[in-house]
Design an enzyme around this catalytic site. Sequence first.
Site, PDB file in Angstrom:
ATOM      1  CG  HIS A 290      39.088  38.260  37.272  1.00  0.00           C
ATOM      2  ND1 HIS A 290      38.758  39.052  36.199  1.00  0.00           N
ATOM      3  CD2 HIS A 290      37.974  37.545  37.546  1.00  0.00           C
ATOM      4  CE1 HIS A 290      37.500  38.822  35.828  1.00  0.00           C
ATOM      5  NE2 HIS A 290      36.999  37.919  36.645  1.00  0.00           N
ATOM      6  CG  ASP A 302      33.188  39.083  35.395  1.00  0.00           C
ATOM      7  OD1 ASP A 302      34.060  38.685  36.182  1.00  0.00           O
ATOM      8  OD2 ASP A 302      32.913  38.486  34.338  1.00  0.00           O
ATOM      9  CD  GLU A 336      37.985  34.599  35.620  1.00  0.00           C
ATOM     10  OE1 GLU A 336      37.246  33.632  35.865  1.00  0.00           O
ATOM     11  OE2 GLU A 336      37.627  35.534  34.860  1.00  0.00           O
ATOM     12  CD  GLU A 337      36.191  37.403  32.474  1.00  0.00           C
ATOM     13  OE1 GLU A 337      35.732  36.300  32.098  1.00  0.00           O
ATOM     14  OE2 GLU A 337      35.603  38.131  33.276  1.00  0.00           O
ATOM     15  CG  ASP A 364      35.168  35.969  38.954  1.00  0.00           C
ATOM     16  OD1 ASP A 364      34.715  37.075  38.589  1.00  0.00           O
ATOM     17  OD2 ASP A 364      35.608  35.121  38.163  1.00  0.00           O
ATOM     18  CG  HIS A 434      31.295  37.714  30.276  1.00  0.00           C
ATOM     19  ND1 HIS A 434      31.619  36.421  29.912  1.00  0.00           N
ATOM     20  CD2 HIS A 434      31.992  37.961  31.409  1.00  0.00           C
ATOM     21  CE1 HIS A 434      32.471  35.916  30.790  1.00  0.00           C
ATOM     22  NE2 HIS A 434      32.717  36.844  31.709  1.00  0.00           N
TER      23      HIS A 434
END
Length: 472
Positions: A290, A302, A336-337, A364, A434
């Site tokens: 993503h 990520d 995606e998140e 991912d 994140h």
Amino acid sequence: MKFLLFTFVGVVHLFSLNSGKAIYKNDNSQRTFQEIKEEVARYGDVAKAIINLAVYGKAQNRSYERLALLVDTVGPRPSGSKSLEKAIQIMYQNLQEDGLENVHLEPVKIPHWERGEESAVMLEPRIHKMAILGLGSSIGTPPEGITAEVLVVTSFEELQRRAREARGKIVVYNQPYVNYSKTVQYRVQGAVEAAKVGALASLIRSVASFSVYSPHTGIQEYQDGVPKIPTACITVEDAEMMSRMASRGNRIVIQLKMGAKNYPDADSFNTVAEIIGSKYPEQVVLVSGHLDSWDVGQGAMDDGGGAFISWEALSLIKDLGLRPKRTLRLVLWTAEEQGGIGGFQYYQSHKENISNYSLVMESDEGTFLPSGLQFTGSEKARAIMEEVMTLLQPVNITQVFRAGEGTDINFWIQAGVPGASLLDDLYKYFSFHHSHGDTMTVMDPKQMNVAAAVWAVVSYVIADMEEMLPRS
């Protein structure tokens, strides 16, 4: 010896599970598993050529350098942002310039949330400015903030037992980190559970395997019929400190300010490119990662790494002049998140052709040195994947694990399509996940080279074998 009856290429065979070995017996077509093994083995030279090009040849470090250029130029790419759309347009141009085929953008609607200014200050038992990151889709506080006493709990069960104490307070979750899949429920559901017992806000201990005073953001979900309260993640260190304070009987008071806002859904795109199949162009092996990220760090790990080794897989195959029998399709997902929004809309648009998908792959969980491939599919397909992974003996990555899942490909897997994902160092991954620490400094070009080689070998061989992977 246990036998399972199944049909393979229209012919009934017996599949034996005996000491982990697969044996196919063919009464009609002579299509034995030994012949399938021999077919896979014939790809040995191609696999070595891909590995040599990716790891030792002129393509080494290419995926790293391409990724660094994008994330240094664009930065983080949150859903609904101008930076995400800039990245999509850059990738659209890059894929065209790389000579890939059928490069196009597929429109989707995605959430648009912005965190705004945010702060949390402990006022009692001492003044302490805390590091926080608001959680995706959270509402903001009033301009003056929320100032309230804290209730520290370690679980949803403890929150229920102490429900009367929670009313009018800020609930702080200091849940222990077990693993991501188990612990993330506190981030996703923490605000709802706190609101149910009358809390004014919730602060969640970051879901991280390791912390250097680093908060980790992520999506959270509100529930219909439950009041929406502001919610953010705090550091492991602050959560544990407040837990110790509470155990001593200290009164803890926090002032929380969050300028978070939710906006109407925005227009965006999944980015698609292909190497069109030579014999079965309507059949597809899908490789993906993503392109969106959270709004902290650079989104390099990520999921910049996963997106760029997926692009690199097609580049390697193209550079070697290879064209598999079925189409290799690259998809760079958007949003995606926010729960696989782009992936779901892609599935809705393409599921009528589900019988033509041989394998869906998503990277991912980092592109550190892979331990092997995670795979979900029938035992027949798993036996074939195990043979394919033997082609990666030159880089000593041959294992096939369970649970080849990914947020954007799970729709296909749940519908019966075989799925695969990379497995590597998840402890390292969730240390930076994140957070502000998700930058190019986390990435290792040599490890990305190996990850790209694995991705390219697996996708090419499955796309070029005479038959699609069998399903349950």
